[in-house]
Design a protein around this motif. Structure first.
Motif, PDB file in Angstrom:
ATOM      1  N   ARG A 153       0.962  -1.132  -0.150  1.00  0.00           N
ATOM      2  CA  ARG A 153       0.090   0.403   0.089  1.00  0.00           C
ATOM      3  C   ARG A 153       0.624   1.005   0.231  1.00  0.00           C
ATOM      4  O   ARG A 153       0.931   2.201  -1.056  1.00  0.00           O
ATOM      5  N   LEU A 154       1.943   0.716   0.514  1.00  0.00           N
ATOM      6  CA  LEU A 154       2.829   2.404   0.899  1.00  0.00           C
ATOM      7  C   LEU A 154       3.236   2.423  -0.479  1.00  0.00           C
ATOM      8  O   LEU A 154       3.665   3.837  -0.434  1.00  0.00           O
ATOM      9  N   ALA A 155       3.989   1.416  -1.455  1.00  0.00           N
ATOM     10  CA  ALA A 155       4.475   1.188  -2.567  1.00  0.00           C
ATOM     11  C   ALA A 155       3.425   1.855  -3.605  1.00  0.00           C
ATOM     12  O   ALA A 155       4.123   3.070  -3.941  1.00  0.00           O
ATOM     13  N   SER A 156       2.297   1.623  -3.154  1.00  0.00           N
ATOM     14  CA  SER A 156       1.436   2.231  -4.416  1.00  0.00           C
ATOM     15  C   SER A 156       1.335   3.549  -4.621  1.00  0.00           C
ATOM     16  O   SER A 156       1.100   4.485  -5.314  1.00  0.00           O
ATOM     17  N   LEU A 157       1.351   4.566  -3.401  1.00  0.00           N
ATOM     18  CA  LEU A 157       0.921   5.712  -2.988  1.00  0.00           C
ATOM     19  C   LEU A 157       2.365   6.445  -3.580  1.00  0.00           C
ATOM     20  O   LEU A 157       1.882   6.862  -3.599  1.00  0.00           O
ATOM     21  N   VAL A 158       3.439   5.940  -2.690  1.00  0.00           N
ATOM     22  CA  VAL A 158       4.392   6.853  -2.825  1.00  0.00           C
ATOM     23  C   VAL A 158       5.821   6.429  -3.943  1.00  0.00           C
ATOM     24  O   VAL A 158       6.041   7.001  -4.121  1.00  0.00           O
ATOM     25  N   GLY A 159       5.293   5.435  -4.075  1.00  0.00           N
ATOM     26  CA  GLY A 159       6.209   4.711  -5.252  1.00  0.00           C
ATOM     27  C   GLY A 159       7.138   3.814  -4.538  1.00  0.00           C
ATOM     28  O   GLY A 159       7.518   4.359  -3.578  1.00  0.00           O
ATOM     29  N   PRO A 160       7.805   3.170  -5.067  1.00  0.00           N
ATOM     30  CA  PRO A 160       8.411   2.287  -5.123  1.00  0.00           C
ATOM     31  C   PRO A 160       9.844   2.682  -4.152  1.00  0.00           C
ATOM     32  O   PRO A 160      10.647   2.125  -2.939  1.00  0.00           O
ATOM     33  N   ALA A 161      11.082   3.995  -4.914  1.00  0.00           N
ATOM     34  CA  ALA A 161      12.292   4.231  -4.331  1.00  0.00           C
ATOM     35  C   ALA A 161      11.235   5.588  -3.021  1.00  0.00           C
ATOM     36  O   ALA A 161      12.288   5.053  -2.482  1.00  0.00           O
TER      37      ALA A 161
END
Length: 261
Positions: A153-161
């Motif tokens: 969910r976090l990666a979807s929100l802010v991007g993987p990097a």
């Protein structure tokens, strides 16, 4: 937070989730001032049931999640857990219940939004914050494997990097950086958050619930309900009402509501 919530918060030293419903907007206040609004085990356990009740309430069209006073949520109150409880499981269950809430959700953030607080904020549809807020995802300080669902969910929100930066370092970031990464949708000057959240929540409460509910599912990646939503739209009358209201230069009176049961 209004004066009534402030008074209740001072009477909840062990932690509580305070609720209020007004003009279509349900406000849930994380209140544990002795621990910077850290979530106790009872609060984690109670949140899914609380959300289920609000989701079933036809008077609720929007949910606002915030913290008492000048802090959103500093994470989990580890001292409240028993040896038999899995703190991660409790947090994930609450996070998933919030993410699955069928109506628009908005986190109103002041001060620290850290650990479990970040999990809850990320599970909301939108996040507004006041200048001076700080954000952190801190399992690397404790040697904890962050939950897979929370990481995705976090990666979807802010991007993987950006997700890796937060997870690898456990460093706090300021509100300006959170806005740049996409963790925040709006950043407000000091003293302006409550007014803006109330204003925006009122806007959401006047919009078509049919549009909002379908858009929420589509945006969250659900792919098996296209025909369902086409049927709902065909039978709702919301589109005809919206077009008529536009042509007549009046506010629309949308009638579709989420099916119950």
């Amino acid at each position: 937070m209004d004066a009534a919530h402030a008074a209740e918060a001072t009477q909840a030293p062990r932690g509580a989730l305070l609720t209020d419903v007004s003009d279509g907007v349900a406000t849930v206040v994380i209140s544990h001032p002795a621990k910077r609004n850290a979530m106790t085990a009872a609060m984690w356990r109670g949140l899914p049931e609380l959300l289920a009740g609000l989701a079933a309430d036809p008077a609720v069209r929007v949910l606002v999640l915030t913290g008492a006073g000048e802090t959103f949520c500093a994470g989990a109150d580890i001292s409240s857990l028993t040896g038999a409880e899995d703190p991660q499981a409790l947090a994930v269950a609450a996070e998933e219940a919030l993410a699955a809430f069928p109506k628009p959700t908005l986190a109103a953030i002041r001060g620290f939004c850290v650990g479990g607080g970040s999990q809850l904020a990320a599970a909301c549809d939108l996040r507004f914050a006041e200048e001076g807020a700080s954000f952190g995802v801190t399992p690397a300080k404790l040697g904890i494997v962050y939950p897979a669902s929370s990481t995705r969910r976090l990666a979807s929100l802010v991007g993987p990097a950006a997700a890796k930066y937060l997870l690898f370092s456990a460093q706090l970031i300021d509100a300006e950086r959170a806005l740049r990464t996409g963790l925040l949708d709006e950043l407000l000057p000091a003293g302006q958050l409550s007014k803006r959240v109330a204003e925006f929540a009122r806007i959401l409460a006047t919009r078509s619930q049919l549009t909002q509910a379908s858009a929420k599912e589509f945006a969250d990646g659900r792919t098996d309900r296209d025909a369902y939503w086409a049927a709902q739209a065909a039978g709702s009358g919301d589109t005809a009402e919206g077009v008529a209201a536009f042509l007549e230069r009046r506010a629309p009176a949308f009638t579709w509501t989420p099916p119950t049961g």
